[in-house]
Scaffold this motif. Structure first.
Motif, mmCIF file in Angstrom:
data_model
loop_
_atom_site.group_PDB
_atom_site.id
_atom_site.type_symbol
_atom_site.label_atom_id
_atom_site.label_comp_id
_atom_site.label_asym_id
_atom_site.label_seq_id
_atom_site.Cartn_x
_atom_site.Cartn_y
_atom_site.Cartn_z
ATOM 1 N N THR A 44 0.829 -1.213 0.000
ATOM 2 C CA THR A 44 0.000 0.000 0.000
ATOM 3 C C THR A 44 0.859 1.257 0.000
ATOM 4 O OG1 THR A 44 -1.759 -1.149 1.205
ATOM 5 C CG2 THR A 44 -1.787 1.255 1.232
ATOM 6 N N THR A 45 1.834 1.285 0.890
ATOM 7 C CA THR A 45 2.711 2.456 0.974
ATOM 8 C C THR A 45 3.498 2.649 -0.312
ATOM 9 O OG1 THR A 45 2.929 2.129 3.361
ATOM 10 C CG2 THR A 45 4.557 3.546 2.289
ATOM 11 N N GLY A 46 4.069 1.565 -0.833
ATOM 12 C CA GLY A 46 4.898 1.671 -2.030
ATOM 13 C C GLY A 46 4.126 2.133 -3.252
ATOM 14 N N VAL A 47 2.971 1.524 -3.499
ATOM 15 C CA VAL A 47 2.189 1.871 -4.690
ATOM 16 C C VAL A 47 1.654 3.299 -4.586
ATOM 17 C CG1 VAL A 47 0.119 1.321 -6.023
ATOM 18 C CG2 VAL A 47 1.580 -0.517 -5.194
ATOM 19 N N VAL A 48 1.133 3.668 -3.409
ATOM 20 C CA VAL A 48 0.600 5.024 -3.230
ATOM 21 C C VAL A 48 1.702 6.064 -3.424
ATOM 22 C CG1 VAL A 48 -0.368 6.629 -1.546
ATOM 23 C CG2 VAL A 48 -1.326 4.352 -1.766
ATOM 24 N N ASN A 49 2.878 5.812 -2.855
ATOM 25 C CA ASN A 49 3.971 6.771 -2.991
ATOM 26 C C ASN A 49 4.537 6.797 -4.406
ATOM 27 O OD1 ASN A 49 3.894 7.714 -0.349
ATOM 28 N ND2 ASN A 49 5.252 6.119 0.384
ATOM 29 N N LEU A 50 4.483 5.667 -5.099
ATOM 30 C CA LEU A 50 4.918 5.660 -6.495
ATOM 31 C C LEU A 50 4.050 6.582 -7.339
ATOM 32 C CD1 LEU A 50 6.581 4.492 -8.871
ATOM 33 C CD2 LEU A 50 4.938 2.603 -8.956
ATOM 34 N N VAL A 51 2.731 6.441 -7.198
ATOM 35 C CA VAL A 51 1.803 7.295 -7.941
ATOM 36 C C VAL A 51 1.914 8.742 -7.467
ATOM 37 C CG1 VAL A 51 -0.612 7.682 -8.522
ATOM 38 C CG2 VAL A 51 0.253 5.355 -8.317
ATOM 39 N N CYS A 52 2.090 8.931 -6.161
ATOM 40 C CA CYS A 52 2.210 10.283 -5.612
ATOM 41 C C CYS A 52 3.446 10.988 -6.154
ATOM 42 C CB CYS A 52 2.260 10.223 -4.092
ATOM 43 S SG CYS A 52 2.451 11.816 -3.276
ATOM 44 N N GLY A 53 4.560 10.275 -6.240
ATOM 45 C CA GLY A 53 5.779 10.878 -6.771
ATOM 46 C C GLY A 53 5.631 11.308 -8.218
ATOM 47 N N ILE A 54 4.986 10.454 -9.011
ATOM 48 C CA ILE A 54 4.754 10.812 -10.413
ATOM 49 C C ILE A 54 3.839 12.028 -10.516
ATOM 50 C CG2 ILE A 54 3.772 9.993 -12.593
ATOM 51 C CD1 ILE A 54 4.614 7.179 -11.790
ATOM 52 N N CYS A 55 2.794 12.046 -9.676
ATOM 53 C CA CYS A 55 1.847 13.173 -9.678
ATOM 54 C C CYS A 55 2.546 14.477 -9.312
ATOM 55 C CB CYS A 55 0.715 12.876 -8.698
ATOM 56 S SG CYS A 55 -0.389 14.271 -8.369
ATOM 57 N N VAL A 56 3.307 14.461 -8.235
ATOM 58 C CA VAL A 56 3.991 15.680 -7.785
ATOM 59 C C VAL A 56 5.015 16.131 -8.825
ATOM 60 C CG1 VAL A 56 5.485 16.650 -6.006
ATOM 61 C CG2 VAL A 56 3.597 15.155 -5.359
ATOM 62 N N GLY A 57 5.691 15.174 -9.449
ATOM 63 C CA GLY A 57 6.665 15.532 -10.477
ATOM 64 C C GLY A 57 6.032 16.213 -11.672
ATOM 65 N N GLN A 58 4.893 15.683 -12.119
ATOM 66 C CA GLN A 58 4.214 16.285 -13.266
ATOM 67 C C GLN A 58 3.687 17.678 -12.930
ATOM 68 O OE1 GLN A 58 3.940 15.187 -16.315
ATOM 69 N NE2 GLN A 58 4.805 13.139 -16.080
ATOM 70 N N VAL A 59 3.070 17.809 -11.766
ATOM 71 C CA VAL A 59 2.542 19.121 -11.380
ATOM 72 C C VAL A 59 3.681 20.108 -11.138
ATOM 73 C CG1 VAL A 59 1.154 20.372 -9.682
ATOM 74 C CG2 VAL A 59 0.475 18.084 -10.403
ATOM 75 N N GLY A 60 4.768 19.642 -10.513
ATOM 76 C CA GLY A 60 5.914 20.517 -10.290
ATOM 77 C C GLY A 60 6.558 20.971 -11.584
ATOM 78 N N SER A 61 6.570 20.082 -12.576
ATOM 79 C CA SER A 61 7.088 20.466 -13.888
ATOM 80 C C SER A 61 6.232 21.561 -14.504
ATOM 81 C CB SER A 61 7.121 19.241 -14.807
ATOM 82 O OG SER A 61 7.487 19.596 -16.117
ATOM 83 N N GLY A 62 4.912 21.389 -14.397
ATOM 84 C CA GLY A 62 4.015 22.429 -14.911
ATOM 85 C C GLY A 62 4.153 23.731 -14.155
ATOM 86 N N ALA A 63 4.384 23.642 -12.833
ATOM 87 C CA ALA A 63 4.557 24.857 -12.033
ATOM 88 C C ALA A 63 5.807 25.623 -12.450
ATOM 89 C CB ALA A 63 4.631 24.494 -10.551
ATOM 90 N N ALA A 64 6.878 24.894 -12.725
ATOM 91 C CA ALA A 64 8.124 25.564 -13.131
ATOM 92 C C ALA A 64 7.969 26.268 -14.473
ATOM 93 C CB ALA A 64 9.258 24.542 -13.186
ATOM 94 N N LEU A 65 7.366 25.577 -15.433
ATOM 95 C CA LEU A 65 7.199 26.174 -16.760
ATOM 96 C C LEU A 65 6.201 27.332 -16.731
ATOM 97 C CD1 LEU A 65 7.162 22.932 -18.941
ATOM 98 C CD2 LEU A 65 9.072 24.470 -18.475
ATOM 99 N N SER A 66 5.145 27.185 -15.923
ATOM 100 C CA SER A 66 4.169 28.274 -15.813
ATOM 101 C C SER A 66 4.780 29.485 -15.123
ATOM 102 C CB SER A 66 2.942 27.792 -15.029
ATOM 103 O OG SER A 66 2.311 26.708 -15.685
ATOM 104 N N ASP A 67 5.619 29.220 -14.107
ATOM 105 C CA ASP A 67 6.271 30.322 -13.413
ATOM 106 C C ASP A 67 7.235 31.056 -14.333
ATOM 107 O OD1 ASP A 67 7.079 32.021 -11.396
ATOM 108 O OD2 ASP A 67 8.587 30.630 -10.630
#
Length: 222
Positions: A158-181
């Motif tokens: 549970t921890t591994g799968v949730v954090n795997l998806v969470c890391g991908i999610c945060v990375g994608q949103v963070g990438s968009g935040a950097a380019l938007s900024d």
């Protein structure tokens, strides 16, 4: 002279489909070989999920849970840092001001790996030795140890799968935040709110893992 127009363009999707098909075929072949081995050697009754669960050691399940909690969380954090880091570096070429401010996205990704490490430490502390002779004579102690192994495995997955998806999610949103900024500084705070909510997903897996292992106890004591 041979014309190059006859060659089909490269498609990453077709290549990925080829790799997935190869892996599925390989796994199917291995499973088929195992099934035939047990059937032809007169041990077909071992092709039973219940037999597998009762005959495997709870140490194995607990150890796999610890390993998956750390490994999948680290993979998710690495993918997130890779995604957002390339955007920060690329966008920083045109707008150097975003490099420092957008490091918070990297911190969010790193927190995902820390969640998995915390659960791995908690699970490792709950693994205790038991005496096989007592397990064979006391069904209560046996069931408690097997439950602990299964609970730790479930908590780790549970921890591994949730954090795997969470890391991908945060990375994608963070990438968009950097380019938007880089394009408009006023968009950073708005996208950062989305990133915070995405990072909170990892906490859900950590909480569920703690609840799963709250009553998981190994050892000889009844």
């Amino acid at each position: 002279m041979m014309s190059t127009s006859s060659y089909a363009p490269y498609s990453s999707g077709s290549y990925a489909q080829y790799v997935y098909s190869y892996l599925v075929s390989l796994i199917s072949f291995i499973l088929t070989v195992i099934v035939f081995y047990y059937v032809l050697t007169g041990r077909g009754e071992r092709i039973d999920f219940g037999w597998f669960l009762t005959e495997t050691s709870p140490y194995m399940w607990a150890s796999i849970g610890v390993g998956l909690a750390v490994s999948l969380s680290v993979i998710g954090a690495a993918l997130g840092i890779y995604t957002t880091g390339t955007s920060i570096i690329g966008g920083g070429v045109k707008a150097p001001r975003i490099k420092t401010k957008n490091l918070i996205s990297v911190i969010f990704c790193e927190a995902v790996a820390i969640y998995g490490l915390i659960i791995a430490i908690v699970l490792s502390g709950q693994i205790e030795t038991y005496t096989p002779a007592i397990i064979e004579t006391d069904d209560v102690v046996k069931s408690r140890n097997w439950f602990a192994g299964y609970a730790m495995f479930g908590a780790g997955v549970t921890t591994g799968v949730v954090n795997l998806v969470c890391g991908i999610c945060v990375g994608q949103v963070g990438s968009g935040a950097a380019l938007s900024d880089a394009a408009d500084p006023n968009l950073f705070v708005r996208i950062l709110i989305v990133e915070i909510f995405g990072s909170a997903i990892g906490l859900f897996g950590l909480i569920i893992a703690v609840i799963l292992t709250a009553k998981a106890k190994m050892g000889d004591k009844s």
